[in-house]
Write a protein that holds these residues in place. Structure first.
Motif, PDB file in Angstrom:
ATOM      1  N   UNK A   6       0.833  -1.206   0.000  1.00 24.51           N
ATOM      2  CA  UNK A   6       0.000   0.000   0.000  1.00 24.51           C
ATOM      3  C   UNK A   6       0.864   1.250   0.000  1.00 24.51           C
ATOM      4  N   UNK A   7       0.281   2.328  -0.493  1.00 14.96           N
ATOM      5  CA  UNK A   7       1.019   3.587  -0.476  1.00 14.96           C
ATOM      6  C   UNK A   7       1.261   4.000   0.972  1.00 14.96           C
ATOM      7  N   UNK A   8       2.438   4.576   1.270  1.00 13.17           N
ATOM      8  CA  UNK A   8       2.699   5.011   2.643  1.00 13.17           C
ATOM      9  C   UNK A   8       1.736   6.112   3.057  1.00 13.17           C
ATOM     10  N   UNK A   9       1.353   6.093   4.321  1.00 12.76           N
ATOM     11  CA  UNK A   9       0.438   7.098   4.815  1.00 12.76           C
ATOM     12  C   UNK A   9       1.161   8.425   5.008  1.00 12.76           C
ATOM     13  N   UNK A  10       0.427   9.508   4.775  1.00 11.40           N
ATOM     14  CA  UNK A  10       1.011  10.840   4.933  1.00 11.40           C
ATOM     15  C   UNK A  10       1.361  11.084   6.401  1.00 11.40           C
ATOM     16  N   UNK A  11       2.416  11.855   6.676  1.00  8.54           N
ATOM     17  CA  UNK A  11       2.848  12.065   8.052  1.00  8.54           C
ATOM     18  C   UNK A  11       2.055  13.140   8.797  1.00  8.54           C
ATOM     19  N   UNK A  12       1.113  13.781   8.126  1.00 12.06           N
ATOM     20  CA  UNK A  12       0.473  14.951   8.729  1.00 12.06           C
ATOM     21  C   UNK A  12      -0.954  14.678   9.210  1.00 12.06           C
ATOM     22  N   UNK A  13      -1.262  13.450   9.599  1.00 16.28           N
ATOM     23  CA  UNK A  13      -2.551  13.171  10.210  1.00 16.28           C
ATOM     24  C   UNK A  13      -2.572  13.702  11.638  1.00 16.28           C
ATOM     25  N   UNK A  14      -3.748  14.131  12.079  1.00 17.26           N
ATOM     26  CA  UNK A  14      -3.911  14.495  13.486  1.00 17.26           C
ATOM     27  C   UNK A  14      -5.189  13.854  14.008  1.00 17.26           C
TER      28      UNK A  14
END
Length: 299
Positions: A6-14
């Motif tokens: 899977x594509x890596x998840x973005x680091x900017x989730x809150x």
């Protein structure tokens, strides 16, 4: 055939977490274990609910004040305008400010009789949530979150009227709108499009309710007008006396929901924890969030 990574998840989730004030010592221990478990995920804030008719005002304040004193978390106190005059509500807001709280979740609230009872504003009180938001902003420099309803509030005559209410709250100064929980993401996407089409400029945060007890959640949904897809009943069928399997199924359901939301542009999530940490923690892990523990500076 090999499965693609899977594509890596973005680091900017809150994320943020909602708790409710405990009724006894055992529930208080459960609450603080959950707070300690989730705190290392560095949530944007944690909120503490307010009972129908303002019935948990003191307990809510005590939990929020303890979070300020004993943790690095940013608490948000729920506040309603039911059963109190403007002066009484303003005094509660000032007490929160004195306790170090700078974020309030402003809600109309339910009557003391609970959901389904006829709402009537206090004669000397704030008449609407929009009025309450404006009042909070007058008292102090607070961040204010409000509610939003992807399937419309049960008392709204139609979707347009429901959006009128949201727009009034935003115009009064609301900074964020947290949605009622939903189980079909299409409800959220459709609502997000309608909010944008109306030109309502507010951060719209999906409220996520992990299903630890399907019968209980179905009851909650019926009370607040949220639909429960048939497929969820099928997934939890036969698991009432099998808590281990039920927990695994629940983790899969919430992971599926939040990953689809993330793939469709959602960056912020609000979890209704029901004072239980495990499923919310697992969901955050699936988003790529990892714990950060305070370290001794001398180490």
């Amino acid at each position: 055939m090999t499965q693609q990574d899977p594509k890596p998840l973005a680091p900017d989730f809150s994320v943020s977490f909602e708790f409710f004030p405990p009724k006894n010592e055992a529930m208080e221990r459960t609450l603080w274990r959950s707070i300690e478990r989730l705190a290392p995920l560095q949530p944007k804030f944690v909120s503490v609910t307010y009972g129908a008719g303002g019935s948990t005002r003191e307990r809510t304040h005590n939990v929020v004040a303890r979070i300020v004193r004993e943790t690095p978390l940013r608490p948000a106190a729920h506040l309603t305008c039911v059963g109190a005059s403007c002066d009484e509500v303003d005094e509660v807001v000032r007490l929160y400010h004195e306790a170090g709280v700078r974020h309030i979740v402003a809600l109309r609230g339910d009557p003391a009789e609970g959901v389904g009872a006829c709402y009537a504003p206090h004669a000397q009180g704030y008449q609407t949530t929009a009025d309450l938001v404006a009042g909070i902003k007058r008292v102090g420099d607070f961040e204010v979150s409000v509610s939003a309803y992807p399937e419309k509030h049960p008392e709204s005559p139609d979707v347009d009227a429901d959006l009128d209410v949201l727009e009034a709250k935003v115009d009064a100064g609301a900074d964020r709108a947290i949605t009622q929980f939903f189980f079909s993401n299409e409800h959220f996407y459709r609502y997000r499009d309608r909010v944008a089409a109306r030109g309502i400029d507010v951060d719209l945060v999906p409220g996520i309710l992990p299903i630890s007890n399907f019968a209980q959640v179905k009851k909650f949904a019926g009370m607040c007008g949220a639909s429960v897809p048939d497929f969820l009943g099928e997934r939890f069928e036969g698991l009432d006396e099998d808590p281990e399997t039920r927990q695994l199924v629940a983790a899969g359901v919430v992971a599926e929901q939040i990953l689809d939301l993330a793939a469709n542009g959602v960056k912020e999530f609000h979890f209704y924890t029901l004072n239980k940490a495990e499923l919310s923690y697992a969901a955050c892990h699936m988003l790529g969030l990892r714990p950060h523990f305070a370290t001794d500076a001398a180490a």
